[in-house]
Design a protein around this motif. Structure first.
Motif, PDB file in Angstrom:
ATOM      1  N   HIS A  53       0.828  -1.212   0.000  1.00  0.00           N
ATOM      2  CA  HIS A  53       0.000   0.000   0.000  1.00  0.00           C
ATOM      3  C   HIS A  53       0.862   1.261   0.000  1.00  0.00           C
ATOM      4  N   ARG A  54       1.977   1.219   0.688  1.00  0.00           N
ATOM      5  CA  ARG A  54       2.880   2.387   0.710  1.00  0.00           C
ATOM      6  C   ARG A  54       3.458   2.667  -0.666  1.00  0.00           C
ATOM      7  N   GLN A  87      -4.550  11.890   2.615  1.00  0.00           N
ATOM      8  CA  GLN A  87      -3.116  11.709   2.823  1.00  0.00           C
ATOM      9  C   GLN A  87      -2.826  10.453   3.636  1.00  0.00           C
ATOM     10  N   GLN A  88      -3.632  10.206   4.662  1.00  0.00           N
ATOM     11  CA  GLN A  88      -3.455   9.000   5.472  1.00  0.00           C
ATOM     12  C   GLN A  88      -3.658   7.733   4.637  1.00  0.00           C
ATOM     13  N   GLY A  89      -4.573   7.804   3.674  1.00  0.00           N
ATOM     14  CA  GLY A  89      -4.845   6.649   2.826  1.00  0.00           C
ATOM     15  C   GLY A  89      -3.893   6.505   1.662  1.00  0.00           C
ATOM     16  N   ALA A 176       8.978  14.832  -4.277  1.00  0.00           N
ATOM     17  CA  ALA A 176       9.572  15.475  -3.102  1.00  0.00           C
ATOM     18  C   ALA A 176       8.556  15.659  -1.975  1.00  0.00           C
ATOM     19  N   ASN A 177       7.271  15.644  -2.329  1.00  0.00           N
ATOM     20  CA  ASN A 177       6.212  15.893  -1.352  1.00  0.00           C
ATOM     21  C   ASN A 177       5.127  14.836  -1.510  1.00  0.00           C
ATOM     22  N   PRO A 178       5.328  13.637  -0.951  1.00  0.00           N
ATOM     23  CA  PRO A 178       4.378  12.528  -1.176  1.00  0.00           C
ATOM     24  C   PRO A 178       3.000  12.742  -0.574  1.00  0.00           C
ATOM     25  N   LYS A 179       2.822  13.796   0.211  1.00  0.00           N
ATOM     26  CA  LYS A 179       1.500  14.111   0.759  1.00  0.00           C
ATOM     27  C   LYS A 179       0.664  14.969  -0.190  1.00  0.00           C
ATOM     28  N   LEU A 356      -7.997   2.792   3.107  1.00  0.00           N
ATOM     29  CA  LEU A 356      -7.944   2.047   1.853  1.00  0.00           C
ATOM     30  C   LEU A 356      -7.038   0.829   1.900  1.00  0.00           C
ATOM     31  N   VAL A 357      -6.162   0.764   2.880  1.00  0.00           N
ATOM     32  CA  VAL A 357      -5.300  -0.411   3.009  1.00  0.00           C
ATOM     33  C   VAL A 357      -6.131  -1.679   3.200  1.00  0.00           C
ATOM     34  N   TYR A 358      -7.346  -1.551   3.747  1.00  0.00           N
ATOM     35  CA  TYR A 358      -8.217  -2.722   3.876  1.00  0.00           C
ATOM     36  C   TYR A 358      -8.575  -3.289   2.512  1.00  0.00           C
ATOM     37  N   LEU A 359      -8.771  -2.418   1.522  1.00  0.00           N
ATOM     38  CA  LEU A 359      -9.068  -2.889   0.175  1.00  0.00           C
ATOM     39  C   LEU A 359      -7.841  -3.558  -0.437  1.00  0.00           C
TER      40      LEU A 359
END
Length: 391
Positions: A53-54, A87-89, A176-179, A356-359
């Motif tokens: 997921h990451r 962003q968390q997902g 450079a800004n993954p968020k 979304l990590v559950y999916l």
């Protein structure tokens, strides 16, 4: 004993306070009641799923969050979407769709154009500008203005994407800004045109790059999947499509009648989108068009985005959502499947965008390869945008 004048004054103050309290607190309560998370069995997250997921580039074709009186830059404990939860997902791209008309007593079988309109009521409760009270185009533009303001005020968190060059710049910045979130704008139905072709240009100039043709009822462009007529494209609809395509607007047929879809496919070989749907063969719901028509859309290099709610997948839990995605892959190929949550669209879903990590886990549990999961979760959306956004 207080005078009548004093009593009237107290009553007037109480009425004013009650009205203020209503407009301050009721919109959030309505949002909470309408966009829900329901109890559902969620899988245990493995280290493989977390690691995968990451790495994912995630995109979602459909969220109605701009409709609500919710500051999307803040983290909320209700509704389905805001910037912190995206962003968390690990979401990279989010299409925000603007809802401008929705019938009272909504259903997937048949809705009259004369039905009482829920969005008029929402506009009044949420204190939208007076111009939105009787203009569907103004409703779309008002919702878009909230997105544009976010992108202007918070450029390190939100980037509006309207062209291929915008998308390329966003991808470079996100290294450079993954968020950083890439935001796109779409309409939920072309009744937002108010029956005037010139409004296509107005919406385009305000950042709209995807337009769906119908919503829950027939309109000037043609029949809805949930309307009365079942008819295909009108002459106005054909002219609207030609104008949209000349500008580089992506066409979404999520709520269009099957005849409308067939008519568009017959007009040209330009690929179509279904921004939020399910598959009839997996879930025989009046919300979903036939598998045969889905195959025709895919054969024309179209993209089909799977939703998370009961109308799309029948049993709205993470396993059934994953099964719908797998069904679609087996029906049309993994390169034609994407995500179309319908978050904040008056839906009840098993997880919000931060979860979304559950999916990802559910797709792994069904035996999908990491390559297939990457395609579905966002690579296909990115590819489609790279091909079909205007230059």
């Amino acid at each position: 004993m207080p005078s009548k004048k004093a009593i009237y004054k107290v009553v007037a103050i109480l009425v004013i306070l009650a009205v203020i309290a209503f407009f301050v607190f009721f919109p959030a309560q309505l949002d909470k009641q309408t966009n829900r998370l329901h109890d559902s069995n969620l899988p245990v997250i493995s280290e493989q799923a977390r690691a995968l997921h990451r790495q994912l580039f995630i995109g979602d074709w459909h969220s109605d969050s701009l409709m609500w009186k919710r500051d999307l830059i803040e983290n909320h404990d209700y509704g389905h979407v805001d910037i912190p939860r995206l962003q968390q997902g690990n979401v990279a791209l989010q299409m925000f769709t603007t809802v401008t008309k929705s019938p009272d007593g909504i259903n997937y079988e048949e809705n009259s154009t004369d039905a009482s309109d829920n969005i008029t009521k929402l506009a009044l409760v949420n204190l939208w500008p007076i111009s939105t009270w009787d203009s569907l185009a103004e409703r779309a533009l008002f919702q878009a203005s909230k997105a544009l303001e976010l992108a202007q005020r918070f450029p390190d968190q939100v980037s509006l994407i309207t062209s291929k060059s915008d998308l390329s710049q966003f991808l470079e910045k996100r290294k450079a800004n993954p968020k950083l979130l890439g935001m796109l704008l779409g309409t939920e139905g072309s009744h937002a045109l108010d029956g005037d072709l010139s409004n296509i240009q107005r919406l385009f100039d305000s950042g709209f790059r995807m337009m769906s043709l119908q919503h829950f009822f027939d309109n000037k462009l043609g029949g809805s999947l949930h309307g009365v007529s079942g008819e295909g494209l009108t002459e106005f609809g054909k002219n609207a499509i030609q104008t949209m395509r000349s500008l580089g607007v992506m066409l979404d047929v999520s709520h269009s009648s099957e005849q409308v879809v067939k008519d568009i496919l017959a007009m040209s070989n330009q690929p179509l989108l279904i921004s939020h749907t399910g598959f009839y063969g997996h879930c025989p719901s009046a919300r979903n068009i036939s598998d045969d028509l889905m195959q025709q859309i895919a054969a024309n290099d179209g993209l089909i985005a799977v939703g998370y709610w009961d109308g799309a997948v029948c049993e709205p839990n993470v396993t059934e959502i994953a099964k719908a995605i797998k069904y679609g892959i087996e029906l049309v190929g993994s390169e034609h499947i994407a995500l179309g949550s319908d978050y904040d669209g008056a839906t009840s879903v098993p997880f919000d965008t931060s979860e979304l990590v559950y999916l990802t886990q559910a797709l792994l549990d069904l035996g999908l390869s990491e390559s297939q999961i990457k395609q579905v979760m966002g690579d296909n959306m990115l590819r489609y945008l790279q091909a079909h956004l205007p230059d």
